[in-house]
Enzyme design. Structure first.
Site, short mmCIF file in Angstrom:
data_model
loop_
_atom_site.label_atom_id
_atom_site.label_comp_id
_atom_site.label_asym_id
_atom_site.label_seq_id
_atom_site.Cartn_x
_atom_site.Cartn_y
_atom_site.Cartn_z
N PRO A 52 0.81 -1.18 -0.17
CA PRO A 52 0.03 -0.05 0.10
C PRO A 52 0.91 1.22 0.18
CG PRO A 52 -0.53 -1.25 1.98
CD PRO A 52 0.00 -2.18 1.04
N GLU A 53 2.32 1.19 0.05
CA GLU A 53 2.49 2.41 0.23
C GLU A 53 2.41 2.75 -1.34
OE1 GLU A 53 3.45 3.56 3.22
OE2 GLU A 53 4.21 1.93 4.27
N GLY A 54 2.35 4.27 -0.54
CA GLY A 54 2.78 5.65 -1.85
C GLY A 54 4.39 5.63 -2.92
N PHE A 55 4.15 6.51 -3.72
CA PHE A 55 5.58 6.52 -4.43
C PHE A 55 6.83 7.15 -3.87
CE2 PHE A 55 7.76 8.52 -7.88
CZ PHE A 55 7.65 8.04 -8.76
N ASN A 56 6.30 8.64 -2.91
CA ASN A 56 7.18 9.18 -2.53
C ASN A 56 7.70 8.55 -1.02
OD1 ASN A 56 7.48 11.30 -4.72
ND2 ASN A 56 5.36 11.19 -3.70
N HIS A 288 0.33 22.83 -3.26
CA HIS A 288 0.34 21.21 -3.01
C HIS A 288 -0.69 21.20 -2.59
CE1 HIS A 288 0.62 16.81 -1.68
NE2 HIS A 288 0.16 16.93 -3.26
N ARG A 290 -3.84 18.48 -1.11
CA ARG A 290 -3.80 17.16 -1.25
C ARG A 290 -5.03 16.90 -0.55
NH1 ARG A 290 -4.02 12.07 -0.84
NH2 ARG A 290 -2.44 10.48 -0.33
N THR A 386 4.39 13.07 2.47
CA THR A 386 4.72 12.64 1.20
C THR A 386 5.57 13.53 -0.40
OG1 THR A 386 4.08 10.81 1.33
CG2 THR A 386 5.28 11.11 2.75
N PHE A 387 4.08 13.86 -0.60
CA PHE A 387 4.59 14.05 -2.23
C PHE A 387 5.01 16.71 -2.03
CE2 PHE A 387 3.28 16.88 -5.73
CZ PHE A 387 2.99 15.61 -6.57
N1 LIG Z 1 -0.88 14.67 -10.37
C1 LIG Z 1 -0.83 14.52 -9.22
N2 LIG Z 1 -0.55 13.35 -7.22
C2 LIG Z 1 -0.87 13.95 -6.51
C3 LIG Z 1 -0.95 15.00 -6.22
N3 LIG Z 1 -1.25 14.50 -5.02
C4 LIG Z 1 -0.54 13.19 -4.36
N4 LIG Z 1 -0.66 12.80 -5.47
C5 LIG Z 1 -0.80 11.23 -5.95
O1 LIG Z 1 -1.23 10.55 -4.88
C6 LIG Z 1 0.17 10.07 -4.21
C7 LIG Z 1 0.53 10.34 -3.23
O2 LIG Z 1 0.85 9.72 -2.02
P1 LIG Z 1 2.74 10.10 -1.64
O3 LIG Z 1 3.05 10.11 -3.16
O4 LIG Z 1 2.58 8.11 -1.24
O5 LIG Z 1 2.43 10.98 -0.71
P2 LIG Z 1 1.64 11.43 0.87
O6 LIG Z 1 0.66 12.80 0.00
O7 LIG Z 1 2.40 11.69 1.36
O8 LIG Z 1 0.22 10.08 0.47
P3 LIG Z 1 0.30 8.74 1.12
O9 LIG Z 1 0.70 7.91 0.86
O10 LIG Z 1 -1.39 8.48 0.82
O11 LIG Z 1 0.12 9.17 3.33
C8 LIG Z 1 0.72 10.81 -5.42
O12 LIG Z 1 1.81 9.59 -5.20
C9 LIG Z 1 0.39 10.96 -6.46
O13 LIG Z 1 0.02 9.77 -7.13
C10 LIG Z 1 -0.75 15.69 -6.78
O14 LIG Z 1 -0.64 16.61 -6.38
N5 LIG Z 1 -0.38 15.89 -8.18
#
Ligand SMILES: Nc1nc2c(ncn2[C@@H]2O[C@H](COP(=O)(O)OP(=O)(O)OP(=O)(O)O)[C@@H](O)[C@H]2O)c(=O)[nH]1
Ligand SMILES: *[C@@H]1O[C@H](CO)[C@@H](O)[C@H](O)[C@H]1NC(C)=O
Ligand SMILES: *[C@@H]1O[C@H](CO)[C@@H](O)[C@H](O)[C@H]1NC(C)=O
Ligand SMILES: *[C@@H]1O[C@H](CO)[C@@H](O)[C@H](O)[C@H]1NC(C)=O
Length: 428
Positions: A52-56, A288, A290, A386-387
């Site tokens: 489940p971990e996100g990209f960042n 940003h 979110r 983290t984004f």
């Molecule tokens: N295009 C775009 N995608 C976003 C944006 N904010 C979040 N996302 C998408 O949602 C994901 C958010 O997951 P993370 O990158 O891990 O960052 P996070 O905001 O800490 O989110 P969690 O991992 O869910 O806690 C990003 O990798 C993007 O795929 C944004 O401003 N623009």
């Protein structure tokens, strides 16, 4: 590999022993060097992260391992094999996005200037598909902080959860393996682990395993958070040229922003960056914003749209700027709501064409937005995203003044003043 093929069995013992030529710091053992030159066999570390971990966050896990593999590669021919990106939870568009290589998002040459890393596809091209000798599923000790203090420890033992690897009739383990159905593992074990990256490095270098995979690599902690080497690893994570070019074009055409005017010209090679605080940024504010799961995950910290508009209005007027770039995961109608609440300003976002989306995928679009935000005169992020953190780091590397970087939106109840992000300043 070469060693096995060329020198065959009689020299095997030499091969095996070469990595155990231990040299004390500051002391050169020439025999050892000679031996390892002839016989060093490449060794490969594969890894994966909690699904489940996100990209960042995954980028952060990469840094922990990059620092580690760099250390390991001082003594032996270790390589880190980068896990292809699966379709992440947040990648919502319908384009096919399975098994994406790191080279789509990052400049591999820049990464390699920090540590020996390669895409899995390159590994397969060079070495074929084969069985990975050993998978370690990392897991937390049930009582990580039992004594109330940090104590490094590790032990192989009972799996806390049923492992996602299954022993097949041929004696090998099948599993997800980044969606590569033809990859298997010969052995699997659960490794309870509580410690930093070099603790894992020591464990790996003490074994003779040549291909090893660490699953749940997020369990490993940073060797050192925020020091010079941490920032070198971070700086080596330059985005792929393709994505940078898209951001350059958008900044130029829509935001009247260019590196010369913005004072954000950087050397091609991150190793030549020197630090400093002279960046000005383009004539726009970036927020940003979110939304989606953050709305219910952090209701106190994530403001309503009218409040976002109000906070932006406050900063725009203070900064004497007329343009806002919005990076957001919000549905289009939420963007439009901000746009109409700020109809006396220019409010823009990055919209990828169908073709572009096919080319760079949701992950690439998100990065283009991050690049654009990192070049803004002023940045406002979302609390604990983290984004947003990655944008802040990018701005630190480019040399913005911290006041223009470490800002986040405030929740509705806070009357415009709330806890602002920690200032993790870059160290060069
Ligand atoms: N295009 C775009 N995608 C976003 C944006 N904010 C979040 N996302 C998408 O949602 C994901 C958010 O997951 P993370 O990158 O891990 O960052 P996070 O905001 O800490 O989110 P969690 O991992 O869910 O806690 C990003 O990798 C993007 O795929 C944004 O401003 N623009
Ligand atoms: C291994 O599997 C992947 C995806 O499942 C596929 O793309 C690749 O071509 C396969 N390689 C070989 C050598 O069979
Ligand atoms: C673009 O920016 C430059 C300064 O970098 C300025 O001289 C010029 O007037 C701007 N153009 C527009 C259309 O705002
Ligand atoms: C909100 O902030 C403004 C200005 O900072 C102040 O005048 C006002 O009293 C505050 N309201 C509350 C309810 O704290």
């Amino acid at each position: 590999m070469l060693c096995y093929v060329v020198l065959l069995v009689s020299f095997l013992s030499v091969c095996e022993s070469s990595e155990f030529c231990s040299v004390n710091p500051g002391e050169v053992n020439n025999d050892c060097l000679e031996t390892s030159k002839i016989t060093a066999r490449p060794r490969f570390l594969f890894y994966d992260v909690n699904p489940p971990e996100g990209f960042n966050l995954r980028r952060d896990v990469y840094m922990r391992l990059a620092v580690m593999i760099r250390k390991l590669s001082e003594k032996a021919d270790w390589h880190l094999v980068l896990p292809p990106w699966p379709k992440l939870y947040h990648w919502r568009s319908r384009v096919s996005q399975e098994r994406l290589p790191w080279s789509l998002f990052f400049d591999l040459e820049s990464l390699q200037a920090f540590a020996p890393v390669m895409d899995l596809q390159q590994y397969i091209t060079e070495y074929g598909v084969s069985s990975i000798e050993q998978v370690y599923i990392l897991q937390h000790f049930k009582d990580d902080w039992a004594a109330g203090r940090f104590e490094e420890k590790q032990s192989i033992g009972i799996c806390n959860e049923t492992p996602p690897y299954v022993l097949e009739e041929d004696g090998r383990f099948s599993g997800y393996f980044w969606g590569f159905k033809n990859l298997t593992a010969s052995n699997m074990a659960c490794l309870s682990f509580h410690g930093r990256a070099f603790q894992l490095a020591k464990f790996l270098s003490e074994s003779q395993i040549r291909t090893v995979m660490v699953d749940h690599a997020e369990v490993v902690l940073h060797e050192s958070y925020g020091d010079k080497e941490y920032w070198q690893a971070r700086r080596s994570m330059r985005f792929s040229k393709k994505l940078v070019e898209k951001a350059v074009k958008f900044r130029q055409q829509v935001l009247n922003s260019s590196d010369e005017a913005d004072k954000t010209v950087r050397p091609e090679d991150w190793r030549k960056e020197k630090g400093g605080r002279t960046a000005l940024g383009g004539p726009y504010l970036c927020v940003h914003m979110r939304r989606r799961d953050f709305l219910w995950g952090r209701p106190k910290e994530v403001p309503s749209l009218p409040s976002v508009a109000q906070q932006l209005r406050y900063h725009l007027s203070k900064l004497q700027l007329n343009v806002v770039f919005i990076a957001t995961d919000a549905p289009d109608k939420e963007f439009q709501e901000i746009q109409s609440a700020l109809s006396d300003y220019t409010v823009v976002k990055y919209i990828a064409s169908e073709d572009e989306l096919l080319e760079i995928k949701d992950g690439g679009v998100a990065i283009v937005e991050q690049i654009i935000c990192s070049h803004a005169r002023f940045f406002i992020g979302t609390y604990e995203s983290t984004f947003s953190f990655r944008i802040q780091e990018e701005r630190e590397i480019m040399g913005f003044k911290p006041d223009t970087t470490f800002n986040s939106l405030c929740g509705d109840g806070s009357n415009g003043s709330c806890k602002q992000p920690s200032r993790w300043l870059a160290v060069f």
